[in-house]
Motif scaffolding. Structure first.
Motif, short mmCIF file in Angstrom:
data_model
loop_
_atom_site.label_atom_id
_atom_site.label_comp_id
_atom_site.label_asym_id
_atom_site.label_seq_id
_atom_site.Cartn_x
_atom_site.Cartn_y
_atom_site.Cartn_z
N PRO A 16 4.34 -5.36 9.46
CA PRO A 16 2.55 -5.06 9.77
C PRO A 16 2.21 -6.71 9.81
O PRO A 16 2.90 -7.43 9.04
CB PRO A 16 2.32 -4.60 9.17
CG PRO A 16 2.77 -4.55 7.68
CD PRO A 16 4.29 -4.65 7.67
N ARG A 53 12.39 -5.62 4.58
CA ARG A 53 11.89 -3.63 4.53
C ARG A 53 11.90 -2.30 5.44
O ARG A 53 11.79 -1.92 5.39
CB ARG A 53 10.23 -3.97 3.98
CG ARG A 53 10.28 -2.90 2.88
CD ARG A 53 7.91 -2.84 2.24
NE ARG A 53 7.51 -3.66 3.19
CZ ARG A 53 5.85 -3.65 3.42
NH1 ARG A 53 6.02 -3.73 2.21
NH2 ARG A 53 5.33 -3.74 4.42
N LEU A 74 -1.51 4.71 12.96
CA LEU A 74 -2.73 4.23 11.89
C LEU A 74 -3.92 3.68 12.90
O LEU A 74 -4.23 3.21 12.27
CB LEU A 74 -1.64 3.08 11.24
CG LEU A 74 -1.14 3.19 10.10
CD1 LEU A 74 -0.07 2.43 9.64
CD2 LEU A 74 -1.21 4.91 9.37
N CYS A 120 14.55 0.50 6.72
CA CYS A 120 13.65 2.25 7.10
C CYS A 120 14.72 2.52 8.09
O CYS A 120 14.71 4.14 8.85
CB CYS A 120 12.42 2.13 7.69
SG CYS A 120 10.85 1.61 6.84
N MET A 148 11.14 0.64 -1.08
CA MET A 148 10.10 1.49 -0.47
C MET A 148 10.68 1.61 1.25
O MET A 148 10.06 2.68 1.14
CB MET A 148 8.19 0.58 -1.07
CG MET A 148 7.95 1.02 -1.66
SD MET A 148 8.04 2.90 -2.41
CE MET A 148 7.00 3.72 -0.99
N GLY A 149 11.34 0.47 1.83
CA GLY A 149 11.50 0.45 2.82
C GLY A 149 12.17 1.95 3.39
O GLY A 149 11.87 3.20 4.36
N GLN A 154 7.69 -0.39 11.19
CA GLN A 154 7.09 -1.83 11.33
C GLN A 154 6.65 -2.55 10.45
O GLN A 154 6.69 -2.68 9.13
CB GLN A 154 5.28 -1.47 11.78
CG GLN A 154 4.47 -2.16 11.86
CD GLN A 154 3.11 -2.00 12.45
OE1 GLN A 154 2.27 -2.62 12.11
NE2 GLN A 154 3.07 -0.27 12.93
N VAL A 174 8.25 7.65 10.59
CA VAL A 174 9.08 7.32 9.79
C VAL A 174 10.78 7.18 10.18
O VAL A 174 11.50 6.80 10.76
CB VAL A 174 9.05 6.62 8.85
CG1 VAL A 174 10.27 5.00 8.15
CG2 VAL A 174 7.59 5.50 8.33
N SER A 186 2.00 9.54 10.96
CA SER A 186 1.87 8.00 10.49
C SER A 186 3.50 8.29 9.17
O SER A 186 4.54 7.74 9.74
CB SER A 186 1.15 7.37 10.18
OG SER A 186 0.30 7.71 8.52
N SER A 218 2.59 3.47 15.11
CA SER A 218 3.17 3.56 13.67
C SER A 218 2.03 5.29 13.56
O SER A 218 2.26 5.78 12.71
CB SER A 218 2.88 2.98 13.49
OG SER A 218 3.94 1.50 13.03
N GLY A 253 2.20 -7.17 4.53
CA GLY A 253 1.96 -5.93 3.74
C GLY A 253 2.53 -5.95 2.92
O GLY A 253 2.96 -4.45 2.90
N ILE A 254 3.29 -7.13 2.28
CA ILE A 254 4.25 -6.65 0.86
C ILE A 254 3.47 -6.27 -0.07
O ILE A 254 2.24 -6.04 -0.26
CB ILE A 254 4.64 -7.76 0.14
CG1 ILE A 254 3.53 -9.40 0.23
CG2 ILE A 254 6.14 -8.28 1.58
CD1 ILE A 254 4.81 -9.78 -0.74
N PHE A 255 3.91 -5.51 -0.60
CA PHE A 255 3.58 -4.63 -2.49
C PHE A 255 3.79 -5.99 -3.17
O PHE A 255 4.63 -6.13 -4.02
CB PHE A 255 4.28 -3.71 -2.53
CG PHE A 255 4.11 -1.84 -1.66
CD1 PHE A 255 2.72 -1.80 -1.36
CD2 PHE A 255 5.10 -2.13 -1.20
CE1 PHE A 255 2.62 -0.46 -0.11
CE2 PHE A 255 4.66 -1.09 0.01
CZ PHE A 255 3.97 -0.43 0.28
N PRO A 256 2.48 -6.47 -3.65
CA PRO A 256 2.87 -7.74 -4.66
C PRO A 256 2.66 -8.06 -6.18
O PRO A 256 3.21 -9.08 -6.23
CB PRO A 256 1.28 -8.78 -4.16
CG PRO A 256 0.44 -7.62 -3.71
CD PRO A 256 0.53 -6.16 -3.05
#
Ligand code: ATP
Ligand code: MG
Lengths: 237, 300
Positions: free
Chosen positions: A85, A150, A54, A154, A102-103, A83, A77, A73, A52, A89-92
């Motif tokens: 991860p 998510r 990173l 993509c 966001m995806g 990915q 997409v 990176s 990815s 890695g969700i946006f809480p």
């Protein structure tokens, strides 16, 4: 055989003095599910991060006939790499729906986005009920569903999944693996990292075994399930 | 009692100016986890940009809301552009550097702007042109609502609602939240984090530009060091509300504005500025994460 969707050639990653990947090479063909298995710290997450873009890496990664070195990176997409991860890695602070949107960040095809959103809700009806809920308040399993959905949003050619079963009840794990199989049958290529090696091998076509930054074994998943070494080290029998 | 209502009006008006500046601190902190010490000097440059354009256009000849809005636009553009340059050339090269280096750079940029300001504009205060005339709009008994206060309130409110809309409802706003929540994951999803960070600087800085013209209008004396005290108070407001939290910055700023007004009214104007430091010390001791912030251990 046509050229592989993903070719990783002598990939090396250093984190400061730590030599996390010591020159690994492998391929993923379009339409396959390929697993990376290995003990803690073997370098599985690092491999996915490098794909990815990173992790600071040496070596050549080719995706869909493009050398990824020239793609940052965020540009990978739109090439077709997504990915989910490690650690989700969700946006809480965002709602479930916003996480999924966001995806679709790099996409412009409005109707396609809508269709994939429907697809995610079909795969995970729970998320449809929880669409407006703040993602940080979801249960662990639900958060995993968000992370996978998510990545699906993509619209990837290659889906990278880092331990999708981590911390989930067996029933949910089985569900998620069913869904992966279904997505694969519909044409999505999957590179899967799993602690749950048995589950992973059951749905995979092929797998690679990583040990401290090196690939020590590669074979069809069926063969690996019967390999004594693998059974002893990773399947616990 | 009437006095009290009057002080509330004044305090809210002052607080909304603090809010416009506090938002820039908190947005940049939210996305980069750094304090942009140059923010208050960007604000100062905005005031001077508006000052020179106003003089050049002879704006005093036609005071009114149109002139005010024009100057606000000028200041927003100047501040936004300066914020962009600072991020691009001072902070971005240090993105991966230790926090201390970035902190020192921020202080350096701040001093650079202050001293350049003194060289270019001169150290003496300048009188900001009269963009609007101040008069009493409404009276409720002895309580007055003056046109300046209403303008300050109205303009800040519109600016903050626009920001709210941008952050909550637009794609770029969602990306800003994503980057500040988890930049690695955001870029894994296709977000060009550098672009979003630059955009955040531009937006935060241009809000300070709005504040600078409102201050120029209300307290029409500007000088190259004018950003220091108000910047400090806005910074305290951001910390009080919970730095990184947008709503917190506005809440903190209103509390700062109101309490400053009350301190001056009922205690003594000597304590006006000491009060800000007092608040800062009290929060750092009792609620280091601020009123609306979540406590997290910061690795410096
Ligand atoms: N950011 C980092 N800085 C320094 N070392 C790191 C970093 N990330 C990973 N490592 C090291 O690199 C090695 C490989 O880590 P990686 O996360 O890829 O392992 P993994 O196979 O995913 O393990 P697990 O199954 O526990 O998730 C480990 O020794 C780890 O300590
Ligand atoms: Mg891992």
């Amino acid at each position: 055989m046509s050229s592989p969707l993903l070719t990783v050639d002598r990939l090396e990653v250093f984190y400061g003095a730590i030599h996390a990947l010591k020159g690994i090479s492998f391929q993923v063909q379009a339409g396959e599910i390929v697993s990376l298995i290995g003990a803690n710290g073997a370098g599985k997450t690092t491999t996915l991060r490098a794909i990815s873009g990173l992790a600071p890496s040496k070596g050549v990664i080719t995706f869909d006939s493009q050398n990824l070195a020239t793609h940052k990176s965020f540009q990978r997409v739109s090439l077709g790499i997504a990915q989910s991860p490690e650690g989700r890695g969700i946006f809480p602070e965002m709602s479930v729906l916003e996480n999924l949107e966001m995806g679709a960040y790099s996409r412009k095809d409005k109707s396609g986005i809508k269709k994939d959103l429907e697809l995610c809700f079909e795969l995970f009806p729970r998320l449809k009920e929880r669409m407006a809920q703040i993602a940080g308040t979801l249960s662990g399993g639900e958060q995993q569903m968000v992370a996978i959905s998510r990545a699906i949003m993509c619209k990837p050619k290659l889906l990278l999944l880092d331990e999708p079963s981590l911390g989930l009840a067996p029933l949910i794990v089985a569900q998620i693996f069913e869904i992966l199989k279904k997505l694969n049958q519909e044409g999505m290529t999957v590179l899967l990292v799993e602690q749950n090696a048995r589950m992973a091998l059951k749905i995979s076509h092929r797998a690679y075994v990583l040990e401290t930054g090196k690939i020590v074994l590669e074979d069809s998943a069926a063969n690996l399930l019967n390999n004594d070494e693998v059974r002893k080290s990773y399947l616990g029998v | 009692m009437h006095d009290f209502v009057q002080h509330i009006i004044n305090g809210i008006s002052l607080g909304s100016i603090y809010a416009l500046i506090a938002l820039g601190y908190t947005m940049v902190y939210g996305i980069l986890k750094m304090i942009n010490f140059a923010h208050s000097d960007v604000y100062m440059i905005g005031a001077f940009a508006a000052y020179y354009v106003a003089r050049w256009l002879g704006i005093e000849a036609q005071p009114g809301i149109a002139s005010l809005l024009m100057l606000i636009l000028v200041s927003m553009l100047a501040c936004g552009f300066l914020g962009f340059l600072i991020e691009r050339f001072a902070y971005r090269p240090l993105r991966k550097a230790p926090k201390l280096n970035i902190l020192i750079t921020a202080i350096g940029v701040s001093l650079f702007l202050q001293y350049s300001g003194q060289v270019v504009f001169g150290a003496d205060p300048k009188v900001f042109p009269e963009v609007m005339t101040d008069y009493v709009l409404l009276t409720f008994g002895p309580v007055e609502l003056r046109s300046f206060d209403l303008t300050v309130l109205g303009v800040s409110l519109v600016a903050m609602l626009c920001l709210e809309f941008l952050i909550k409802k637009t794609k770029v706003g969602r990306a800003m939240r994503a980057v500040s929540s988890n930049a690695l994951v955001a870029s894994m999803l296709g977000v060009n984090t550098d672009k979003i960070i630059a955009f955040t600087f531009v937006v935060g800085s241009s809000l300070a530009g709005v504040g600078s013209v409102l201050v120029g209008m209300k307290y029409p004396k500007i000088d190259p060091l004018m950003g220091m005290m108000i910047g400090l108070k806005a910074f305290v407001a951001a910390v009080l509300g919970g730095i990184g939290n947008i709503g917190g910055a506005v809440l903190g700023a209103l509390i700062m504005g109101l309490s400053e007004e009350m301190v001056v009214a009922y205690l003594s104007s000597t304590y006006r500025d000491a009060f800000a430091f007092g608040i800062l010390i009290v929060i750092l001791i009792f609620k280091p994460a601020g009123l609306l912030g979540k406590y997290s251990v910061e690795k410096v």
